[in-house]
Motif scaffolding. Sequence first.
Motif, short mmCIF file in Angstrom:
data_model
loop_
_atom_site.label_atom_id
_atom_site.label_comp_id
_atom_site.label_asym_id
_atom_site.label_seq_id
_atom_site.Cartn_x
_atom_site.Cartn_y
_atom_site.Cartn_z
N TYR A 76 0.86 -1.19 0.00
CA TYR A 76 0.00 0.00 0.00
C TYR A 76 0.90 1.24 0.00
CZ TYR A 76 -3.52 3.35 1.62
OH TYR A 76 -4.37 4.43 1.74
N THR A 87 -2.49 0.29 -4.33
CA THR A 87 -2.59 -0.93 -3.54
C THR A 87 -2.12 -2.12 -4.36
OG1 THR A 87 -4.89 -1.30 -4.23
CG2 THR A 87 -4.54 -0.05 -2.20
N TYR A 89 -2.24 -5.61 -2.71
CA TYR A 89 -2.39 -6.59 -1.65
C TYR A 89 -2.13 -8.00 -2.17
CZ TYR A 89 -4.89 -2.73 0.63
OH TYR A 89 -5.24 -1.53 1.16
#
Length: 215
Positions: A76, A87, A89
């Motif tokens: 992030y 982002t 993830y």
Amino acid sequence: MGKNTDMVVFQTRILHLGCCIIMFLPTYGDYMKSHKKSSFLTNITASQGENVVLSCNASRDNRGDIVWRKNDSLLYNQSPYKNLTKTNYTTSRMQVDPQSPWKLQISNVQPSDAGHYECFPFKQQWILSIEVRKNKPYSLKQMLLYIVPTVTGLIAVCLIIFCIVWNHRKLKRKVASGHRETEDESQQTHGRKKDQFQSSQYFERFNSVYGEIQN
């Protein structure tokens, strides 16, 4: 001659000192890196399925960039000055609230979530370890929760099948009984007609004989 010798000795000493400094620098760098990590490193152990929140010691008034990394990979990045949020993830169970970017939340943690996490520019680090839950043997209560509904369902199905078969046989017997009654009535009607026909023939013969006698 003496000056030249002193100069050679001096240069040799400088060279040796430079070599010592060069050899010492990597060791010093490793020491500083290790010291830096140990100063801000936190070990966290969570059980599989738990929720984990990693929180930086950041001020809510912080307006600078905030970066989260896992195993040196970007997770992030929020840059208020550039009005940019990125982002990356490793799982959909990870989340950073843009309103509270100093917190990284991992829901329902799994073994794949274990690793080294970092928060910049606050220089905080975490080593996350996941304890895998072992399958526990079913208790008597859990077994009853599975067995009772199953047995109840089987009994209900058997009762339904029994009722259907019984009704079918009852209907079949009723139809067969109706057929027999119809056949009996037909036979009785046929018998009565046969008796009437025979009686009629008898009377005709009797009348014929009686008439001949009178003549």
